[in-house]
Design an enzyme around this catalytic site. Structure first.
Site, PDB file in Angstrom:
ATOM      1  N   ASP A 152      68.589  92.489  74.466  1.00 48.60           N
ATOM      2  CA  ASP A 152      69.962  92.011  74.328  1.00 48.60           C
ATOM      3  C   ASP A 152      70.013  90.490  74.222  1.00 48.60           C
ATOM      4  O   ASP A 152      70.691  89.936  73.355  1.00 48.60           O
ATOM      5  CB  ASP A 152      70.809  92.492  75.516  1.00 48.60           C
ATOM      6  CG  ASP A 152      70.093  92.359  76.850  1.00 48.60           C
ATOM      7  OD1 ASP A 152      69.042  91.705  76.919  1.00 48.60           O
ATOM      8  OD2 ASP A 152      70.603  92.917  77.843  1.00 48.60           O
ATOM      9  N   ASP A 168      66.052 109.689  75.382  1.00 49.86           N
ATOM     10  CA  ASP A 168      64.591 109.716  75.442  1.00 49.86           C
ATOM     11  C   ASP A 168      64.096 110.416  76.709  1.00 49.86           C
ATOM     12  O   ASP A 168      62.926 110.276  77.089  1.00 49.86           O
ATOM     13  CB  ASP A 168      64.029 108.286  75.428  1.00 49.86           C
ATOM     14  CG  ASP A 168      64.184 107.619  74.064  1.00 49.86           C
ATOM     15  OD1 ASP A 168      64.442 108.321  73.082  1.00 49.86           O
ATOM     16  OD2 ASP A 168      64.047 106.376  74.002  1.00 49.86           O
TER      17      ASP A 168
END
Length: 671
Positions: free
Chosen positions: A237, A89
């Site tokens: 996560d 990105d």
């Protein structure tokens, strides 16, 4: 004698925060005991060479991106069974670096793709979510940009998926630059505690452990079953691993598989990382705790441990509450000793619950190498305490703030002590949080003086540890923000020279105002509060004495130490803290003593007068205790503090503006 309601309130929150902090600490030792006793030998089985996708989420990592891609492509695994997705990105030179590498490795026969979404929506979680739509393999391995996976990683880690209910295999983080500085050593020890104690204690049990965002492998079916990657928190996560375990999947931690990574070497980068972890955990607590606590099929201990893990960053605001409350209670002469006549027992209790217990944990975890790790413990204590301000802001932002941008932790490819990062891109400036750290540091200096002058020196080191931590974190935040000009050039235009001079003068002015504020705080304590401490001591002696000459001398000293008139309680003042009345009471006591000083000591008149003097001394002493906290919050102190803070904020704004000007000059030169 009634105690000031404000003092009672401060005492109550002090005790409440102490109980909660003790509970979090005891839980850590419980997990340490559990991890030491666990001797798990996870079953492994040859799964052949199942298909694996290695996902590498990257955003502006031009110093480490190539190292990561090369190490992944060097893995000892069949090329036709391994797919590599570089989820890029970036919007800087990283794009060209990755594109050239991907083209090169494609020619060598690697199944590698350079994936550009064209947006940063969802940040890292958004990139991983996007990539799952393109993934058709049995397993997914994830590595952040600063990691260096060994060539044997997949062959050693995949066999741990022997059981079909294993959804995640998390491996331990190594530290390629652990010895770069005291700061990196403290970070390394903190992470080692997390992996070797918390992760090991919870692995493959009814307790929930978490994915650490990198250096792990997921079963693709597990990710899909748990609902995929969510972008609602800053710690995708932790979010996914909890949702997977709530679905019945097992997560295991393998301490013997170590993947080296780079620790943040710049203080402002480390603070950003800590902020993201703290805020994200609180966001997960808000999102998941309700479901965890009400589900019947989740064991009670699992619920407790999940609550502790998701809320453990509340320890930082609790630490600040204690830090703020302790000097106030000492100034009010509240007895905080565990046993009245054995004050040393208090510090012994702190040591038992703190450094001493950590040393025992280190000894049991690292065995023969425990001394080397023990040397780092003082750095960790100072570093962790100093981070309390930064992480407290993160906690409240997680509870009440809006969902903000995922701010990555910049890395510079630092491996050796000789490596330098100051002239590289991605350097972060200090933030306004640094000003709060300075405030707490100055407050701590005052607290240390209060502990000493109130005859409670046993509490001085307890206040000193976080005080040193706040100054340490603030100092490195400033020092690591220093703008390092391009070595090949010096200011050449008049505007450049002025900007450079203004920047340097503003930086000097910042430190000068901070030092001036600390000096004024010391002078204020010496002038306003210390005389009350001396007076209380004199009144104590008067309350227990019967020598008229000594009592008169003490009362004269008290009279000169106290203000002649006025009331420190400027909002809703009470007569008990009015110094006009207190001075009049002292005059009356002196007259009473003079009237009976020639009376026999066994006479009724003398004894009656002494009883009256004793009770009035105790009453005035209590009045001074009530007045002491308000001496800190006087109208003049509030005005001075407001001006002091405004001056620092003003200089902070100048620093920021001039720094941007200097950067713009260098950028224009590079064009």
């Amino acid at each position: 004698m009634a105690v000031n309601p404000f003092t009672i309130f401060v005492f109550d929150i002090f005790i409440f925060s102490a109980i909660l902090l003790t509970a979090y600490t005891v839980n850590f030792y419980y997990l340490a005991f559990r991890s030491i006793r666990r001797k798990d030998k996870y079953p492994v089985a040859s799964l052949g060479t199942p298909t694996v996708t290695i996902q590498l989420p990257i955003y502006n990592e031009k110093y480490v991106a190539a190292r990561l891609v090369k190490s992944v492509c060097d893995m000892d695994y069949p090329k036709d069974r391994m797919k590599i997705m570089v989820l890029d990105d970036s919007d800087d030179e990283t794009v060209e670096i990755i594109n050239d590498l991907v083209t090169e490795y494609k020619k060598k026969g690697y199944d590698i793709a350079h994936i550009r979404r064209g947006t940063r929506k969802g940040y890292k979680a958004g990139a991983l979510k996007y990539a799952m739509n393109l993934t058709d393999t049995e397993f997914v391995a994830i590595f952040d940009a600063d990691f260096i996976p060994p060539s044997w990683f997949l062959k050693r880690a995949i066999p741990y998926f022997a059981s079909p209910n294993i959804g995640l295999v998390q491996c331990r983080w190594g530290h390629v630059n652990e010895n770069y500085s005291a700061m990196t050593q403290a970070q390394a020890l903190s992470l080692d505690f997390h992996f070797l104690i918390e992760q090991k204690a919870k692995s493959n049990s009814h307790l929930y452990m978490n994915f650490n965002g990198t250096a792990g492998i997921w079963r693709t079916e597990c990710i899909d079953d748990a609902g995929g990657w969510h972008t609602s928190t800053l710690v995708e996560d932790l979010d996914l691993s909890y949702r997977a375990q709530m679905k019945g999947w097992k997560c295991i931690f393998i301490p013997d598989i170590v993947v080296d990574a780079e620790l943040p070497v710049q203080m402002n980068a480390a603070k950003r990382q800590q902020f993201r972890w703290a805020k994200g955990a609180i966001q997960c607590a808000v999102k998941l705790l309700g479901d965890i606590l009400i589900k019947r099929n989740i064991p009670f201990e699992t619920k407790i441990q999940a609550f502790v893990q998701l809320t453990r960053h509340f320890g930082y605001p609790l630490l600040l509450i204690q830090f703020l409350a302790l000097p106030i209670l000492l100034a009010a002469n509240i007895n905080l000793h565990v046993v009245k006549f054995v004050p040393a027992l208090t510090i012994a209790t702190y040591l038992a619950m703190g450094p001493v217990a950590y040393l025992l944990v280190i000894y049991n975890v690292w065995g023969k190498n425990w001394k080397q790790k023990a040397k780092i413990l003082p750095y960790l204590l100072i570093y962790s305490a100093g981070m309390a301000v930064n992480n407290t802001v993160a906690v409240f932002d997680g509870m009440f703030g809006k969902k903000n941008e995922f701010l990555r932790t910049p890395k510079y490819g630092i491996v050796h002590k000789s490596d330098d990062w100051r002239d590289k891109a991605y350097n972060l400036p200090f933030t306004k949080t640094t000003l709060l750290e300075i405030f707490f540091g100055v407050y701590g200096l005052i607290g240390i003086m209060i502990a000493i002058f109130s005859k409670n020196p046993v509490f001085a080191p307890i206040i000193a540890i976080p005080t040193i931590g706040f100054f340490y974190i603030a100092y490195l935040s400033f020092a690591h923000s220093k703008f390092k000009r391009n070595k090949s050039r010096t200011p050449v235009t008049k505007s450049e020279k002025m900007a450079d001079s203004y920047y340097k003068m503003a930086l000097v002015g910042m430190f000068a105002i901070i030092i001036f504020g600390a000096y004024m705080a010391y002078q204020g304590y010496k002038t306003d509060v210390y005389p009350l401490d001396i007076s209380r001591g004199k009144l104590d002696r008067i309350a227990g004495g019967n020598n008229p000459i000594q009592m008169l001398e003490d009362l004269r000293d008290v009279k000169t130490q106290l203000p002649k008139k006025g009331n420190p309680v400027w909002i809703f003042p009470t007569d008990t803290t009015n110094f006009d009345r207190i001075q009049a009471d002292i005059d009356s006591m002196m007259e009473t003593i003079v009237s009976v000083q020639n009376e026999p000591k066994n006479s009724e008149a003398f004894n009656t007068a002494m009883l009256d003097i004793h009770s009035r001394a105790i009453m005035i002493r209590q009045n001074l205790m009530d007045a002491t906290p308000y001496m800190y919050a006087s109208f003049s102190n509030i005005i001075f503090s407001s001006i002091w803070i405004a001056a620092i904020l003003g200089i902070f704004a100048i620093l920021k503006r001039k720094k941007e000007q200097l950067k713009s000059y260098d950028k224009s030169e590079d064009v």
